[in-house]
Scaffold this active site. Structure first.
Site, mmCIF file in Angstrom:
data_model
loop_
_atom_site.group_PDB
_atom_site.id
_atom_site.type_symbol
_atom_site.label_atom_id
_atom_site.label_comp_id
_atom_site.label_asym_id
_atom_site.label_seq_id
_atom_site.Cartn_x
_atom_site.Cartn_y
_atom_site.Cartn_z
ATOM 1 N N ASP A 1 0.829 -1.202 0.000
ATOM 2 C CA ASP A 1 0.000 0.000 0.000
ATOM 3 C C ASP A 1 0.870 1.262 0.000
ATOM 4 O O ASP A 1 2.011 1.245 0.445
ATOM 5 C CB ASP A 1 -0.915 -0.034 1.241
ATOM 6 C CG ASP A 1 -2.158 0.805 1.036
ATOM 7 O OD1 ASP A 1 -2.370 1.335 -0.078
ATOM 8 O OD2 ASP A 1 -2.926 0.950 1.995
ATOM 9 N N HIS B 1 2.403 3.324 -8.931
ATOM 10 C CA HIS B 1 2.248 1.887 -9.192
ATOM 11 C C HIS B 1 3.472 1.353 -9.943
ATOM 12 O O HIS B 1 3.942 0.247 -9.682
ATOM 13 C CB HIS B 1 0.982 1.609 -10.003
ATOM 14 C CG HIS B 1 -0.286 1.891 -9.258
ATOM 15 N ND1 HIS B 1 -0.461 1.543 -7.940
ATOM 16 C CD2 HIS B 1 -1.451 2.493 -9.638
ATOM 17 C CE1 HIS B 1 -1.675 1.906 -7.544
ATOM 18 N NE2 HIS B 1 -2.287 2.495 -8.552
ATOM 19 N N LEU C 1 12.040 -19.543 -4.996
ATOM 20 C CA LEU C 1 10.937 -18.863 -4.298
ATOM 21 C C LEU C 1 9.653 -18.942 -5.124
ATOM 22 O O LEU C 1 9.675 -18.702 -6.334
ATOM 23 C CB LEU C 1 11.325 -17.385 -4.105
ATOM 24 C CG LEU C 1 10.265 -16.455 -3.512
ATOM 25 C CD1 LEU C 1 10.091 -16.725 -2.017
ATOM 26 C CD2 LEU C 1 10.657 -14.987 -3.716
HETATM 27 C C1 FPP Z 1 -2.100 0.279 -3.276
HETATM 28 O O1 FPP Z 1 -1.626 1.602 -3.375
HETATM 29 C C2 FPP Z 1 -1.529 -0.512 -4.352
HETATM 30 C C3 FPP Z 1 -2.233 -1.066 -5.356
HETATM 31 C C4 FPP Z 1 -3.705 -0.937 -5.470
HETATM 32 C C5 FPP Z 1 -1.571 -1.801 -6.437
HETATM 33 C C6 FPP Z 1 -0.291 -2.508 -6.086
HETATM 34 C C7 FPP Z 1 0.366 -2.876 -7.340
HETATM 35 C C8 FPP Z 1 1.695 -2.848 -7.560
HETATM 36 C C9 FPP Z 1 2.702 -2.532 -6.552
HETATM 37 C C10 FPP Z 1 2.179 -3.239 -8.915
HETATM 38 C C11 FPP Z 1 2.229 -4.713 -8.971
HETATM 39 C C12 FPP Z 1 2.862 -5.124 -10.167
HETATM 40 C C13 FPP Z 1 3.134 -6.396 -10.465
HETATM 41 C C14 FPP Z 1 3.916 -6.689 -11.639
HETATM 42 C C15 FPP Z 1 2.665 -7.532 -9.655
HETATM 43 P P1 FPP Z 1 -2.657 2.812 -3.401
HETATM 44 O O2 FPP Z 1 -2.801 3.272 -4.795
HETATM 45 O O3 FPP Z 1 -3.916 2.421 -2.711
HETATM 46 O O4 FPP Z 1 -1.875 3.852 -2.549
HETATM 47 P P2 FPP Z 1 -2.498 5.015 -1.642
HETATM 48 O O5 FPP Z 1 -3.164 4.340 -0.478
HETATM 49 O O6 FPP Z 1 -1.311 5.804 -1.234
HETATM 50 O O7 FPP Z 1 -3.439 5.774 -2.524
#
Ligand code: FPP
Length: 234
Positions: A14, A31, A125
């Site tokens: 997050d 992201h 892994l």
């Molecule tokens: C939450 O941050 C994160 C997500 C909804 C997406 C997580 C995805 C990735 C890290 C990319 C994954 C990629 C691969 C290849 C598996 P948020 O947008 O809710 O953050 P905020 O709470 O600060 O708004």
């Protein structure tokens, strides 16, 4: 002192949006940085001796985000899956997607099948990427499958023990997560792995996901080692 390395670590990644906002960047840049952080982290986590890493990339609720963000995230995930396919010769990780794949684009589903098939026999892994994943949805799908099997006469209701049920979930017979890490500081489970997190130790840190490094993972494991796991006993 010898340390216990958790066999299975789950992560709620997050804070990508807040990471981007702090830098006056678009949410999707967060992201992208998050995907990069994961790519860098996984081989280092493998070296520590962790056997399973389950990460939350896209939830069943994330479809409610602005269409632009959803498309960008899907495109990013697609791109990284392709990279993981291209890199299979360079590493020995097994990659598996959990969640309901039926709602994903056919082309993405094909790529996922290719990635899973090409890494299936890798000895390293196991990385489980949760995509269109929801804990309640996972339990509902498992219940529905068992109802179908029962209706077809393949099983009887008495076959459905706790272990039998757990094995129907997306992570099958893999060990339950020992440690859940959540970045971004908020204390909630966000519908992640609800059944299997029942006795998991939960480590929440304020850092945003793109800033998470292997050093943070080491700190989380140190903290995990200080916990006394009683599983409801004394
Ligand atoms: C939450 O941050 C994160 C997500 C909804 C997406 C997580 C995805 C990735 C890290 C990319 C994954 C990629 C691969 C290849 C598996 P948020 O947008 O809710 O953050 P905020 O709470 O600060 O708004």
């Amino acid at each position: 002192m010898t340390q216990t390395v958790p066999a299975h670590v789950a992560i709620i990644m997050d804070g990508n949006g807040r990471w981007a906002k702090k830098r006056h960047l678009a949410h999707t840049a967060g992201h992208r940085a998050g995907a990069q952080a994961l790519k860098k982290l996984a081989p280092a986590v493998e070296k520590l001796g962790v056997k399973y890493l389950t990460v939350y990339a896209f939830s069943t609720e994330n479809w409610k985000r602005p269409q632009e963000e959803v498309s960008a995230l899907m495109k990013l995930i697609h791109e990284y899956i392709q990279q993981y396919i291209d890199d299979t010769k360079k590493n020995d990780m097994r990659i598996f997607i959990i969640g309901d794949k039926s709602r994903l684009e056919p082309e993405l589903r094909r790529k996922i099948a290719e990635l899973e098939a090409t890494t299936e026999t890798k000895p390293g892994l196991q990385v489980n990427i949760a995509l269109n994943y929801g804990g309640r949805d996972e339990i509902t799908r498992a219940a529905r499958n068992l109802a179908k099997k029962t209706a077809r006469g393949e099983i009887v209701p008495e076959d459905i023990t706790e272990t039998f049920f757990a094995n129907q979930l997306d992570t099958g017979s893999m060990p339950y997560p020992d440690l859940l890490i959540k970045t971004g500081g908020e204390m909630r489970l966000s519908n992640f792995l609800l059944w299997k997190l029942a006795y998991t130790e939960i480590y929440v840190l304020d850092k945003f996901w793109p800033d998470f490094t292997i050093n943070d993972m080491r700190k989380a494991i140190d903290w995990f080692n200080g916990r006394e796991r009683r599983f409801g006993g004394r």
